[in-house]
Motif scaffolding. Structure first.
Motif, PDB file in Angstrom:
ATOM      1  N   ASP A  53     -41.443   1.235  10.777  1.00  0.00           N
ATOM      2  CA  ASP A  53     -42.065   2.506  10.358  1.00  0.00           C
ATOM      3  C   ASP A  53     -41.227   3.629  10.838  1.00  0.00           C
ATOM      4  O   ASP A  53     -40.972   4.762  10.234  1.00  0.00           O
ATOM      5  CB  ASP A  53     -43.265   2.662  11.007  1.00  0.00           C
ATOM      6  N   THR A  54     -40.712   3.530  12.191  1.00  0.00           N
ATOM      7  CA  THR A  54     -40.098   4.514  12.730  1.00  0.00           C
ATOM      8  C   THR A  54     -38.864   3.996  13.700  1.00  0.00           C
ATOM      9  O   THR A  54     -38.908   2.648  13.725  1.00  0.00           O
ATOM     10  CB  THR A  54     -40.624   5.231  13.678  1.00  0.00           C
ATOM     11  N   ALA A  55     -38.049   4.807  14.187  1.00  0.00           N
ATOM     12  CA  ALA A  55     -36.950   4.227  15.161  1.00  0.00           C
ATOM     13  C   ALA A  55     -37.438   3.637  16.449  1.00  0.00           C
ATOM     14  O   ALA A  55     -37.043   2.818  17.287  1.00  0.00           O
ATOM     15  CB  ALA A  55     -36.222   5.265  15.236  1.00  0.00           C
ATOM     16  N   LYS A  56     -38.933   4.081  16.636  1.00  0.00           N
ATOM     17  CA  LYS A  56     -39.748   3.540  17.755  1.00  0.00           C
ATOM     18  C   LYS A  56     -40.331   2.257  17.542  1.00  0.00           C
ATOM     19  O   LYS A  56     -40.748   1.303  18.391  1.00  0.00           O
ATOM     20  CB  LYS A  56     -40.491   4.635  18.098  1.00  0.00           C
ATOM     21  N   ASP A  57     -40.775   1.908  16.407  1.00  0.00           N
ATOM     22  CA  ASP A  57     -41.687   0.814  15.819  1.00  0.00           C
ATOM     23  C   ASP A  57     -41.030   0.103  14.763  1.00  0.00           C
ATOM     24  O   ASP A  57     -40.816   0.530  13.811  1.00  0.00           O
ATOM     25  CB  ASP A  57     -43.042   1.229  15.290  1.00  0.00           C
ATOM     26  N   PHE A  58     -40.024  -0.944  15.140  1.00  0.00           N
ATOM     27  CA  PHE A  58     -39.087  -1.894  14.205  1.00  0.00           C
ATOM     28  C   PHE A  58     -39.118  -3.076  14.469  1.00  0.00           C
ATOM     29  O   PHE A  58     -39.229  -3.440  15.833  1.00  0.00           O
ATOM     30  CB  PHE A  58     -37.957  -0.555  14.059  1.00  0.00           C
ATOM     31  N   VAL A  59     -38.592  -3.840  13.869  1.00  0.00           N
ATOM     32  CA  VAL A  59     -38.156  -4.927  13.880  1.00  0.00           C
ATOM     33  C   VAL A  59     -36.618  -5.255  13.538  1.00  0.00           C
ATOM     34  O   VAL A  59     -36.100  -4.534  12.584  1.00  0.00           O
ATOM     35  CB  VAL A  59     -38.708  -6.130  12.813  1.00  0.00           C
ATOM     36  N   GLU A  60     -36.285  -5.906  14.285  1.00  0.00           N
ATOM     37  CA  GLU A  60     -34.576  -6.043  14.078  1.00  0.00           C
ATOM     38  C   GLU A  60     -34.114  -7.375  14.065  1.00  0.00           C
ATOM     39  O   GLU A  60     -34.293  -8.445  14.865  1.00  0.00           O
ATOM     40  CB  GLU A  60     -33.597  -5.401  15.149  1.00  0.00           C
ATOM     41  N   VAL A  61     -33.482  -8.037  12.913  1.00  0.00           N
ATOM     42  CA  VAL A  61     -33.110  -9.286  12.676  1.00  0.00           C
ATOM     43  C   VAL A  61     -31.491  -9.296  12.692  1.00  0.00           C
ATOM     44  O   VAL A  61     -31.125  -8.452  12.016  1.00  0.00           O
ATOM     45  CB  VAL A  61     -33.875  -9.897  11.294  1.00  0.00           C
ATOM     46  N   SER A  62     -30.953 -10.162  13.159  1.00  0.00           N
ATOM     47  CA  SER A  62     -29.488 -10.152  13.270  1.00  0.00           C
ATOM     48  C   SER A  62     -29.185 -11.683  12.929  1.00  0.00           C
ATOM     49  O   SER A  62     -29.994 -12.688  13.343  1.00  0.00           O
ATOM     50  CB  SER A  62     -28.818  -9.872  14.764  1.00  0.00           C
ATOM     51  N   THR A  63     -28.150 -11.870  12.188  1.00  0.00           N
ATOM     52  CA  THR A  63     -27.466 -13.034  11.630  1.00  0.00           C
ATOM     53  C   THR A  63     -25.874 -13.108  11.776  1.00  0.00           C
ATOM     54  O   THR A  63     -25.374 -12.098  11.334  1.00  0.00           O
ATOM     55  CB  THR A  63     -28.123 -13.586  10.417  1.00  0.00           C
ATOM     56  N   GLN A  64     -25.423 -14.297  11.378  1.00  0.00           N
ATOM     57  CA  GLN A  64     -24.197 -14.585  11.377  1.00  0.00           C
ATOM     58  C   GLN A  64     -23.696 -13.707   9.760  1.00  0.00           C
ATOM     59  O   GLN A  64     -24.242 -14.025   8.882  1.00  0.00           O
ATOM     60  CB  GLN A  64     -23.672 -15.921  11.400  1.00  0.00           C
ATOM     61  N   ARG A  65     -22.264 -13.174  10.010  1.00  0.00           N
ATOM     62  CA  ARG A  65     -22.030 -12.533   8.755  1.00  0.00           C
ATOM     63  C   ARG A  65     -21.757 -13.512   7.827  1.00  0.00           C
ATOM     64  O   ARG A  65     -22.081 -13.425   6.551  1.00  0.00           O
ATOM     65  CB  ARG A  65     -20.976 -11.644   8.908  1.00  0.00           C
ATOM     66  N   ARG A  66     -21.085 -14.679   8.047  1.00  0.00           N
ATOM     67  CA  ARG A  66     -20.870 -15.731   7.071  1.00  0.00           C
ATOM     68  C   ARG A  66     -22.124 -16.246   6.288  1.00  0.00           C
ATOM     69  O   ARG A  66     -21.750 -16.987   5.238  1.00  0.00           O
ATOM     70  CB  ARG A  66     -20.307 -16.939   7.759  1.00  0.00           C
ATOM     71  N   LEU A  67     -23.182 -16.090   6.919  1.00  0.00           N
ATOM     72  CA  LEU A  67     -24.465 -16.462   5.985  1.00  0.00           C
ATOM     73  C   LEU A  67     -24.919 -15.328   5.147  1.00  0.00           C
ATOM     74  O   LEU A  67     -25.929 -15.582   4.353  1.00  0.00           O
ATOM     75  CB  LEU A  67     -25.723 -16.874   7.070  1.00  0.00           C
ATOM     76  N   ILE A  68     -24.404 -14.097   4.938  1.00  0.00           N
ATOM     77  CA  ILE A  68     -25.048 -13.125   3.944  1.00  0.00           C
ATOM     78  C   ILE A  68     -24.485 -13.538   2.819  1.00  0.00           C
ATOM     79  O   ILE A  68     -23.269 -13.677   2.481  1.00  0.00           O
ATOM     80  CB  ILE A  68     -24.521 -11.646   4.397  1.00  0.00           C
ATOM     81  N   ALA A  69     -25.342 -13.957   1.856  1.00  0.00           N
ATOM     82  CA  ALA A  69     -25.022 -14.363   0.526  1.00  0.00           C
ATOM     83  C   ALA A  69     -26.084 -14.135  -0.494  1.00  0.00           C
ATOM     84  O   ALA A  69     -27.492 -14.246   0.064  1.00  0.00           O
ATOM     85  CB  ALA A  69     -24.505 -15.597   0.378  1.00  0.00           C
ATOM     86  N   ALA A  70     -26.162 -13.619  -1.668  1.00  0.00           N
ATOM     87  CA  ALA A  70     -27.257 -13.690  -2.576  1.00  0.00           C
ATOM     88  C   ALA A  70     -28.083 -15.000  -2.734  1.00  0.00           C
ATOM     89  O   ALA A  70     -27.568 -16.036  -2.475  1.00  0.00           O
ATOM     90  CB  ALA A  70     -26.731 -13.381  -4.034  1.00  0.00           C
ATOM     91  N   GLU A  71     -29.485 -14.937  -2.722  1.00  0.00           N
ATOM     92  CA  GLU A  71     -30.207 -15.774  -2.860  1.00  0.00           C
ATOM     93  C   GLU A  71     -30.335 -16.728  -1.506  1.00  0.00           C
ATOM     94  O   GLU A  71     -30.796 -18.080  -1.492  1.00  0.00           O
ATOM     95  CB  GLU A  71     -30.098 -16.662  -3.820  1.00  0.00           C
ATOM     96  N   SER A  72     -30.004 -16.160  -0.289  1.00  0.00           N
ATOM     97  CA  SER A  72     -29.880 -17.280   0.938  1.00  0.00           C
ATOM     98  C   SER A  72     -30.916 -16.944   1.711  1.00  0.00           C
ATOM     99  O   SER A  72     -31.756 -15.925   1.815  1.00  0.00           O
ATOM    100  CB  SER A  72     -28.669 -17.015   1.682  1.00  0.00           C
ATOM    101  N   VAL A  73     -31.337 -18.098   2.430  1.00  0.00           N
ATOM    102  CA  VAL A  73     -32.659 -18.108   3.290  1.00  0.00           C
ATOM    103  C   VAL A  73     -32.173 -18.666   4.618  1.00  0.00           C
ATOM    104  O   VAL A  73     -31.422 -19.489   4.688  1.00  0.00           O
ATOM    105  CB  VAL A  73     -33.667 -18.937   2.695  1.00  0.00           C
TER     106      VAL A  73
END
Length: 156
Positions: A53-73
């Protein structure tokens, strides 16, 4: 015998009501940003996506760059996948994955279009506040990533 059954039923009802914790729900539908600097996760280049919602109320998810691809889970249950990490800061409380609690995270990359420089991702999760034991659920809401945030997402 009736008193013993009544006592047993009472104890069971108290125990079961204590176990049925109400879970607050986050509907994070706005992109806050995508990390535009080098971060690492599990000894590899990573990227972080912040939604909320804001920079105070947020969720951050981090993942390996090698996993960034279309239709990936990318998923983790009870923090069993070192290639994905999540935390939430919501109403002045911090929520995380845990190896001892029933927590999970799923990051879906629905679309990753280099031509239009647009991505659509969604995050769903169940996280815990380690201090209080309170759980919070992150609804699977799709957000679009465009412009500089898209470039940050696909930068290698």
């Amino acid at each position: 015998m009736t008193t013993k059954r009544l006592f047993t039923a009472l104890v069971l009802s108290v125990f079961l009501s204590a176990c049925s914790t109400k879970i607050a729900t986050i509907e994070a539908s706005q992109l806050i940003g995508v990390t535009g600097f080098d971060i690492t996760l599990n000894n590899g280049p990573a990227v972080g996506i912040a939604i909320g919602d804001t920079a105070k109320d947020f969720v951050e998810v981090s993942t390996q760059r090698r996993l960034i691809a279309a239709e990936s889970v990318i998923t983790a249950s009870a923090n069993n996948n070192a290639d994905i990490a999540i935390s939430a800061y919501w109403h002045d409380k911090r929520y995380v994955q845990s190896t001892v609690h029933n927590t999970y995270v799923t990051l879906r990359i629905h679309v990753l279009d280099n031509t239009s420089k647009t991505a659509f991702v969604s995050v769903s999760a169940r996280l815990v506040n380690i201090d209080t034991g309170e759980f919070i659920a992150v609804e699977q809401t799709q957000v679009s990533i465009t412009g500089q945030d898209f470039l940050n997402l696909v930068w290698r």
